[in-house]
Design a protein around this motif. Structure first.
Motif, PDB file in Angstrom:
ATOM      1  N   SER A 149       6.807-140.938  -9.881  1.00  0.00           N
ATOM      2  CA  SER A 149       6.165-139.985 -10.795  1.00  0.00           C
ATOM      3  C   SER A 149       6.529-140.217 -12.261  1.00  0.00           C
ATOM      4  O   SER A 149       5.674-140.004 -13.138  1.00  0.00           O
ATOM      5  N   PRO A 150       7.764-140.655 -12.618  1.00  0.00           N
ATOM      6  CA  PRO A 150       8.014-140.914 -14.050  1.00  0.00           C
ATOM      7  C   PRO A 150       7.108-141.983 -14.641  1.00  0.00           C
ATOM      8  O   PRO A 150       6.822-141.961 -15.838  1.00  0.00           O
ATOM      9  N   PHE A 151       6.642-142.922 -13.809  1.00  0.00           N
ATOM     10  CA  PHE A 151       5.749-143.958 -14.313  1.00  0.00           C
ATOM     11  C   PHE A 151       4.445-143.357 -14.845  1.00  0.00           C
ATOM     12  O   PHE A 151       3.900-143.816 -15.848  1.00  0.00           O
ATOM     13  N   LEU A 152       3.954-142.331 -14.139  1.00  0.00           N
ATOM     14  CA  LEU A 152       2.668-141.748 -14.545  1.00  0.00           C
ATOM     15  C   LEU A 152       2.761-141.079 -15.908  1.00  0.00           C
ATOM     16  O   LEU A 152       1.784-141.041 -16.653  1.00  0.00           O
ATOM     17  N   TRP A 153       3.895-140.538 -16.243  1.00  0.00           N
ATOM     18  CA  TRP A 153       4.009-139.812 -17.513  1.00  0.00           C
ATOM     19  C   TRP A 153       4.421-140.731 -18.670  1.00  0.00           C
ATOM     20  O   TRP A 153       3.993-140.513 -19.790  1.00  0.00           O
ATOM     21  N   TRP A 154       5.229-141.736 -18.401  1.00  0.00           N
ATOM     22  CA  TRP A 154       5.693-142.586 -19.490  1.00  0.00           C
ATOM     23  C   TRP A 154       4.780-143.787 -19.725  1.00  0.00           C
ATOM     24  O   TRP A 154       4.568-144.203 -20.861  1.00  0.00           O
ATOM     25  N   MET A 155       4.221-144.347 -18.677  1.00  0.00           N
ATOM     26  CA  MET A 155       3.418-145.550 -18.823  1.00  0.00           C
ATOM     27  C   MET A 155       2.000-145.214 -19.248  1.00  0.00           C
ATOM     28  O   MET A 155       1.477-144.121 -18.983  1.00  0.00           O
ATOM     29  N   ARG A 156       1.395-146.176 -19.890  1.00  0.00           N
ATOM     30  CA  ARG A 156      -0.020-146.077 -20.218  1.00  0.00           C
ATOM     31  C   ARG A 156      -0.833-146.563 -19.018  1.00  0.00           C
ATOM     32  O   ARG A 156      -0.307-147.172 -18.089  1.00  0.00           O
ATOM     33  N   VAL A 157      -2.123-146.312 -19.015  1.00  0.00           N
ATOM     34  CA  VAL A 157      -2.965-146.647 -17.871  1.00  0.00           C
ATOM     35  C   VAL A 157      -2.919-148.148 -17.587  1.00  0.00           C
ATOM     36  O   VAL A 157      -2.773-148.576 -16.430  1.00  0.00           O
ATOM     37  N   GLY A 158      -3.042-148.964 -18.633  1.00  0.00           N
ATOM     38  CA  GLY A 158      -3.000-150.406 -18.429  1.00  0.00           C
ATOM     39  C   GLY A 158      -1.664-150.889 -17.893  1.00  0.00           C
ATOM     40  O   GLY A 158      -1.606-151.791 -17.041  1.00  0.00           O
ATOM     41  N   GLU A 159      -0.576-150.296 -18.356  1.00  0.00           N
ATOM     42  CA  GLU A 159       0.743-150.685 -17.870  1.00  0.00           C
ATOM     43  C   GLU A 159       0.927-150.304 -16.410  1.00  0.00           C
ATOM     44  O   GLU A 159       1.484-151.075 -15.621  1.00  0.00           O
ATOM     45  N   LEU A 160       0.479-149.114 -16.046  1.00  0.00           N
ATOM     46  CA  LEU A 160       0.587-148.708 -14.648  1.00  0.00           C
ATOM     47  C   LEU A 160      -0.235-149.626 -13.750  1.00  0.00           C
ATOM     48  O   LEU A 160       0.200-150.001 -12.656  1.00  0.00           O
ATOM     49  N   ARG A 161      -1.400-150.007 -14.216  1.00  0.00           N
ATOM     50  CA  ARG A 161      -2.245-150.914 -13.430  1.00  0.00           C
ATOM     51  C   ARG A 161      -1.535-152.248 -13.209  1.00  0.00           C
ATOM     52  O   ARG A 161      -1.561-152.807 -12.110  1.00  0.00           O
ATOM     53  N   ALA A 162      -0.886-152.759 -14.257  1.00  0.00           N
ATOM     54  CA  ALA A 162      -0.190-154.042 -14.136  1.00  0.00           C
ATOM     55  C   ALA A 162       1.007-153.936 -13.201  1.00  0.00           C
ATOM     56  O   ALA A 162       1.304-154.861 -12.439  1.00  0.00           O
ATOM     57  N   VAL A 163       1.720-152.811 -13.236  1.00  0.00           N
ATOM     58  CA  VAL A 163       2.893-152.648 -12.381  1.00  0.00           C
ATOM     59  C   VAL A 163       2.491-152.475 -10.918  1.00  0.00           C
ATOM     60  O   VAL A 163       3.181-152.966 -10.010  1.00  0.00           O
ATOM     61  N   LEU A 164       1.365-151.811 -10.655  1.00  0.00           N
ATOM     62  CA  LEU A 164       0.953-151.548  -9.278  1.00  0.00           C
ATOM     63  C   LEU A 164       0.261-152.736  -8.634  1.00  0.00           C
ATOM     64  O   LEU A 164       0.117-152.760  -7.398  1.00  0.00           O
TER      65      LEU A 164
END
Length: 633
Positions: free
Chosen positions: A167-182
């Motif tokens: 859940s911390p990823f959703l609040w701190w990361m931007r959409v593009g960053e979350l996409r790259a991490v997932l």
């Protein structure tokens, strides 16, 4: 499954695991096969004679027993519930954009899309297989987090695993960053869908669950004996599969990473920096900010939003983090949720349950607290409760109120009383140090006048000299700790402190242990009702907290915390200071709106050297009156 080298290696290891399963089955069937041959020989008049008859009579019951044992073990392995991570399920209607992004990633990677999405209060992401019947919620309408669940009630094809996102990823990361991490995480659904890999994983998880079942305490001796045999066999098979299972997972991870290289590879390098930063901010927020509130029966309801504030503050202080705050202008990943506040609250409650062991739902003694209320509801209350405990222990030790021309005429609690006690180096503390070691060790922490106590009050029989006005110390053999109980003052943590500090620290530690041992409504209880029951919460919560944040505080740390709290209470009541919240350091004292950061060294000097001069100078400079009474919690 693709042609990646890792995928081929994973399949080879999966086949090795399945061969171990086949060998175990062959061993279980071997006596039965021999018994069948002997019985068939008797029917055909080929294997006759007393020797063959004896072999048949001996081997046939043995074969039946082996078959029954094998069937029982197989039944336990098949029905045992594998471990499942506690998560917050996210229904598709609650996050359509997030599901759309995940499916788009799966299409680009040419792998099956995850069957559902869930959040965990941690800085990690993974795939989790929840296809075991014990993990399936009963009605279709109660598990809408699985897309199309109502249409697949009798499905026979493999089901993709659940995607668990920190859940911390959703609040701190931007959409593009979350996409790259997932991307590399979602790419793992490809190898997971292979029948051999899926079967090998099911077998290993079943063995692990069977070991857990056999390890559960039971009173029935028959069931203990039976499950002991099941556990022995399961452990033996697990040891045989250990290397192959580990290499299988490494192969799956390598295959997923290789396949994900084609998707946002450049952005993933930048996003990995945010993963480390989010982990640091999350850990600091939990240990410095959330933990004090949890200990008081309050749980911050917006922990994920607090991560953003903590990391923004870090970027302001730390030059190495410059530039991270500029990302906040981009779209945050939490915008992919329809109601981020509701999800944040659920994740915050789960974090309190996992890391502290709080109840499953809010209650009178376990209520949420907003960040705007944190200074008054948590910081102020915490300091005053600690100060009250400090003076309660001093009362039990028979410490008299402060003396001197500026001392108040009443017996109200003051900071001067604490300072005078910790700086007292009279004969009662220095005569062989007997009066310092004996009473704290033999103390039961039950309060004055308790039978069997060793000097908990000025009029208690057997008093052992806890203060300068107390009787002579008792003999060492009479002042030692009870049998089987360690002397608190033998702790190396108190070796560098003065005798009054060591005794007071040990008394505080005993008092706090007594309070924590007392039953509290805020303590975790299996019967604690939850207003929003989660049908997917099928994890064992009997050993909460599952992940304790910090080891228990030492006696020296407890004394430093209580003395700091007393100083802060005096500052608030006599100098107009206010409680505050520092996102990186937790509770803080604000004087004229400025954070005070130089109090800790002066407190340690008082504890270790018995020198209150630096602290008194600091108090005088800030206009804090230690002789004035303070309001306790």
């Amino acid at each position: 499954m693709g042609v990646e080298a890792g995928a081929q290696a994973a399949r080879a290891r999966a086949l090795a695991v399945l061969r171990i399963r086949s060998r175990a089955l062959a061993v279980a069937l071997l006596p039965a096969a021999v018994a069948v041959i002997l019985l068939a020989g008797a029917v055909g008049d080929r294997l006759e004679g007393p020797v063959w008859d004896a072999a048949r009579w001996a081997l046939t019951p043995f074969a039946v027993l082996v078959l029954l044992a094998a069937a029982g073990i197989a039944l336990v392995v098949a029905r045992a519930r594998p471990a499942m991570s506690p998560t917050v399920p996210v229904a598709e209607e609650a996050a359509p954009d997030l599901y759309r992004m995940v499916r788009d990633l799966a299409d680009r990677l040419d792998v099956p899309a995850p069957s559902a999405i869930a959040l965990t209060p941690d800085c990690d992401s993974w795939l989790e297989d929840r296809t075991h019947p014990a993990h399936a919620p009963p009605p279709a309408e109660e598990h809408r987090d699985i897309a199309g669940a109502g249409k697949q009630a009798h499905r026979r094809h493999p089901v993709a695993p659940v995607l668990v996102i920190g859940s911390p990823f959703l609040w701190w990361m931007r959409v593009g960053e979350l996409r790259a991490v997932l991307a590399p995480v979602i790419a793992g659904t490809g190898p997971s869908a292979h029948p051999d890999i899926a079967a090998a994983r099911r077998f290993v998880r079943g063995l692990d669950a069977a070991v857990a079942v056999a390890s559960e305490p039971r009173r029935d001796p028959v069931s203990r004996a039976v499950l002991a045999g099941v556990g022995w066999v399961a452990r033996l098979l697990l040891r045989s599969c250990r290397v192959h299972a580990a290499e299988l997972e490494r192969g799956v991870a390598a295959a997923a990473a290789e396949r994900a290289q084609a998707v946002d590879y450049g952005l993933r390098i930048v996003a990995q920096e945010q993963v480390g930063l989010a982990y640091a901010g999350w850990d600091r927020l939990l240990t410095r900010v959330a933990l004090p509130a949890w200990r008081m029966g309050r749980w911050p309801s917006r922990l994920d939003a607090g991560v953003v504030a903590a990391l923004t503050e870090l970027s302001r202080r730390d030059r190495l983090a410059e530039g991270f705050a500029s990302r906040l202008g981009e779209r945050p990943a939490c915008d992919l949720l329809e109601e981020p506040g509701t999800v944040d609250e659920a994740a915050s409650l789960l974090a309190a349950r996992l890391f502290h062991g709080g109840p499953a739902g809010p209650g009178p003694d376990w209520s949420p607290v907003d960040w705007s209320e944190y200074p008054d509801e948590v910081v102020d209350r915490k300091w005053r409760l600690d100060a009250a405990r400090l003076h309660r222990v001093l009362d039990a030790m028979g410490v008299r109120p402060a003396t001197g021309p500026t001392a108040p005429a009443t017996v109200a609690p003051t900071l001067s009383r604490v300072l005078d006690h910790l700086t007292d180096t009279g004969p009662a503390w220095t005569a062989g140090n007997t009066g310092a070691t004996g009473p704290a060790a033999g103390s039961t922490g039950l309060g004055p006048g308790t039978a069997g106590s060793t000097g908990l009050g000025p009029d208690t029989a057997g008093s052992t000299g806890l203060g300068p006005d107390m009787p002579d110390p008792a003999p060492p053999e009479a002042a030692g700790p009870p049998p089987g109980r360690r002397d608190p003052l033998d702790d190396e943590d108190l070796a560098g402190t003065t005798a009054p500090s060591a005794t007071l620290a040990a008394r505080l530690s005993a008092e706090l242990a007594r309070e924590e041992a007392a039953p509290s409504p805020a303590a975790p209880s299996p019967a604690s009702p939850s207003p929003t029951p989660d049908p997917a919460a099928l994890w064992d919560d009997r050993a909460l907290p599952l992940f304790p944040l910090q080891p228990p505080r030492t006696a020296r740390e407890l004394l430093a915390d209580h003395l700091t709290a007393m100083v802060c209470c005096a500052a608030m009541d006599t100098a107009g200071a206010t409680p505050g919240l520092d996102w990186l350091d937790g509770p803080t004292l604000l004087i004229d709106g400025e954070r005070t950061a130089d109090l800790a060294p002066k407190v340690l000097t008082l504890i270790e050297d018995g020198d209150a001069t630096p602290l008194r100078v600091w108090l005088s400079q800030l206009g804090i009156r230690p002789e004035k009474p303070v309001r306790l919690g």
